[in-house]
Design a protein around this motif. Structure first.
Motif, mmCIF file in Angstrom:
data_model
loop_
_atom_site.group_PDB
_atom_site.id
_atom_site.type_symbol
_atom_site.label_atom_id
_atom_site.label_comp_id
_atom_site.label_asym_id
_atom_site.label_seq_id
_atom_site.Cartn_x
_atom_site.Cartn_y
_atom_site.Cartn_z
ATOM 1 N N ILE A 1 1.633 -2.592 -12.306
ATOM 2 C CA ILE A 1 0.788 -2.206 -13.437
ATOM 3 C C ILE A 1 -0.112 -1.054 -12.987
ATOM 4 C CG2 ILE A 1 -0.950 -2.982 -15.099
ATOM 5 C CD1 ILE A 1 0.102 -5.833 -14.666
ATOM 6 N N SER A 2 0.225 0.135 -13.434
ATOM 7 C CA SER A 2 -0.554 1.326 -13.095
ATOM 8 C C SER A 2 -1.725 1.461 -14.065
ATOM 9 C CB SER A 2 0.341 2.565 -13.195
ATOM 10 O OG SER A 2 0.772 2.737 -14.546
ATOM 11 N N TRP A 3 -2.613 2.410 -13.771
ATOM 12 C CA TRP A 3 -3.709 2.678 -14.716
ATOM 13 C C TRP A 3 -3.155 3.171 -16.045
ATOM 14 C CZ3 TRP A 3 -8.017 0.425 -13.983
ATOM 15 C CH2 TRP A 3 -8.514 0.208 -12.697
ATOM 16 N N GLU A 4 -2.045 3.934 -15.998
ATOM 17 C CA GLU A 4 -1.413 4.377 -17.251
ATOM 18 C C GLU A 4 -0.930 3.185 -18.060
ATOM 19 O OE1 GLU A 4 -0.627 7.758 -14.277
ATOM 20 O OE2 GLU A 4 -0.738 5.568 -14.247
ATOM 21 N N GLN A 5 -0.339 2.197 -17.359
ATOM 22 C CA GLN A 5 0.161 1.004 -18.045
ATOM 23 C C GLN A 5 -0.973 0.228 -18.711
ATOM 24 O OE1 GLN A 5 3.002 -0.099 -18.826
ATOM 25 N NE2 GLN A 5 2.798 -2.298 -19.154
ATOM 26 N N ILE A 6 -2.112 0.144 -18.042
ATOM 27 C CA ILE A 6 -3.268 -0.531 -18.634
ATOM 28 C C ILE A 6 -3.684 0.176 -19.919
ATOM 29 C CG2 ILE A 6 -5.751 -0.939 -18.314
ATOM 30 C CD1 ILE A 6 -5.087 -1.748 -15.429
ATOM 31 N N GLY A 7 -3.685 1.504 -19.902
ATOM 32 C CA GLY A 7 -4.002 2.266 -21.106
ATOM 33 C C GLY A 7 -3.019 1.994 -22.227
ATOM 34 N N GLY B 1 0.774 -1.238 0.000
ATOM 35 C CA GLY B 1 0.000 0.000 0.000
ATOM 36 C C GLY B 1 0.803 1.284 0.000
ATOM 37 N N ALA B 2 2.140 1.198 -0.010
ATOM 38 C CA ALA B 2 2.959 2.410 -0.029
ATOM 39 C C ALA B 2 2.731 3.179 -1.331
ATOM 40 C CB ALA B 2 4.433 2.058 0.124
ATOM 41 N N ARG B 3 2.649 4.483 -1.229
ATOM 42 C CA ARG B 3 2.386 5.348 -2.391
ATOM 43 C C ARG B 3 3.646 6.128 -2.778
ATOM 44 N NH1 ARG B 3 -3.133 6.823 -3.188
ATOM 45 N NH2 ARG B 3 -4.532 5.586 -1.883
ATOM 46 N N ASP B 4 3.633 6.584 -4.028
ATOM 47 C CA ASP B 4 4.674 7.505 -4.511
ATOM 48 C C ASP B 4 6.083 6.951 -4.316
ATOM 49 O OD1 ASP B 4 2.617 9.390 -5.074
ATOM 50 O OD2 ASP B 4 2.666 10.047 -2.997
ATOM 51 N N VAL B 5 6.248 5.680 -4.586
ATOM 52 C CA VAL B 5 7.566 5.055 -4.424
ATOM 53 C C VAL B 5 8.354 5.101 -5.737
ATOM 54 C CG1 VAL B 5 8.832 2.978 -3.734
ATOM 55 C CG2 VAL B 5 6.685 3.567 -2.601
ATOM 56 N N LEU B 6 7.894 4.355 -6.741
ATOM 57 C CA LEU B 6 8.531 4.374 -8.065
ATOM 58 C C LEU B 6 7.729 5.181 -9.077
ATOM 59 C CD1 LEU B 6 9.528 0.600 -8.383
ATOM 60 C CD2 LEU B 6 10.960 2.494 -7.620
ATOM 61 N N TRP B 7 6.433 5.314 -8.816
ATOM 62 C CA TRP B 7 5.513 6.014 -9.718
ATOM 63 C C TRP B 7 4.479 6.703 -8.839
ATOM 64 C CZ3 TRP B 7 6.194 7.070 -14.631
ATOM 65 C CH2 TRP B 7 5.111 7.452 -15.442
ATOM 66 N N PRO B 8 3.907 7.816 -9.273
ATOM 67 C CA PRO B 8 2.980 8.553 -8.406
ATOM 68 C C PRO B 8 1.760 7.737 -7.983
ATOM 69 C CG PRO B 8 3.660 9.908 -10.257
ATOM 70 C CD PRO B 8 4.172 8.521 -10.535
#
Length: 266
Positions: free
Chosen positions: A108-114, A77-84
């Motif tokens: 896999i971020s939401w950007e990656q899914i796009g 659950g850590a945020r803003d580690v490698l990607w925002p």
């Protein structure tokens, strides 16, 4: 309309291929700017990156295992580690000599899914542009992928296979012609799943198949077994799915499987 979109997308790609270094450098700088205020970004001064040479000087090469402690925190659950922000999905991949957990968990971020959605369309666009196939969407597209079952790792974070995650994010229009559907889509045992696909979709108008190339011939053998069980004297897949016109394969080189695929399909 689909063929027009395909022509436009291929034209975009071809234009970018003539300026590869410039396009890739621009994307690199955009990513550095996006990630500048993350832990990784601050540690490596991504805000000051102005060129690939800057990036190379400030971000040393490393293995997956070097990121593992960060990725474990991110899955917790850590945020803003490698990607925002919070990364919502992780694709569990095969083992690696450089990981303590014997599995790689790829963020896999939401950007990656796009981006992956666009990549999927890029493949279809190339095919349509090369062939001019007008009947591609007249039937069904079958995917031979792992189940899309997801395990919750922490609040807002889920783990599964990358193809399984992407099956949950197929564009709405594509869902109408995409097979398999639930509950077959989420059968955990792959051998059981192939049998269910063969039995359930035997009479469907399947026009394309996607998946790891080595599984195509296994599915075709299963289809012919179903035909035999139905007292049908079929020896080729073209007798079952006469409108099958393209296999979108990946994961392994296709050539070792080409001869057996040709024999099975007819």
């Amino acid at each position: 309309m689909l063929r027009a979109a395909a022509r436009f997308r291929v034209a975009q790609w071809n234009a970018r291929l003539r300026n590869c270094e410039m396009i890739q450098s621009a994307i690199l700088l955009k990513h550095c700017n996006t990630a500048a205020e993350t832990e990784f970004g601050r540690t490596h001064s991504l805000k000051r990156v102005r060129s690939y040479e800057d990036f190379k000087a400030q971000v040393p090469l490393r293995k997956y295992g070097d990121f593992e402690s960060d990725l474990i925190r991110m899955r917790q659950g850590a945020r803003d580690v490698l990607w925002p922000g919070l990364i919502p999905f992780y694709g569990q991949s095969s083992g690696s000599s450089s990981t303590a957990l014997q599995h790689k968990f790829l963020p896999i971020s939401w950007e990656q899914i796009g981006w992956q959605k666009k990549a999927g369309f890029d493949l279809v666009a190339r095919y349509l542009n090369l062939t001019g196939d007008r009947g591609f969407t007249g039937g069904f597209s079958l995917g031979l992928f792992p189940p899309s079952v997801l395990k919750t790792e922490s609040p807002g974070v889920q783990v599964g296979s990358n193809p399984g995650i992407m099956l949950r994010h197929v564009p709405q229009l594509a869902k109408m012609i995409t097979l398999p559907r639930q509950p077959i889509r989420d059968i955990l045992d792959y051998d059981e799943k192939l049998t269910a696909i063969a039995e359930t979709y035997f009479d469907y108008d399947v026009r394309s198949i996607s998946g790891t190339t080595c599984w195509f011939s296994v599915l075709f053998d299963r289809m012919l077994e179903v035909a035999k069980a139905r007292d049908l004297n079929f020896t080729k897949i073209s007798e079952i799915w006469p409108n099958l016109r393209v296999l979108f394969g990946g994961g392994v080189h296709a050539e070792p499987y080409r001869k057996i695929i040709d024999e099975r399909v007819g």
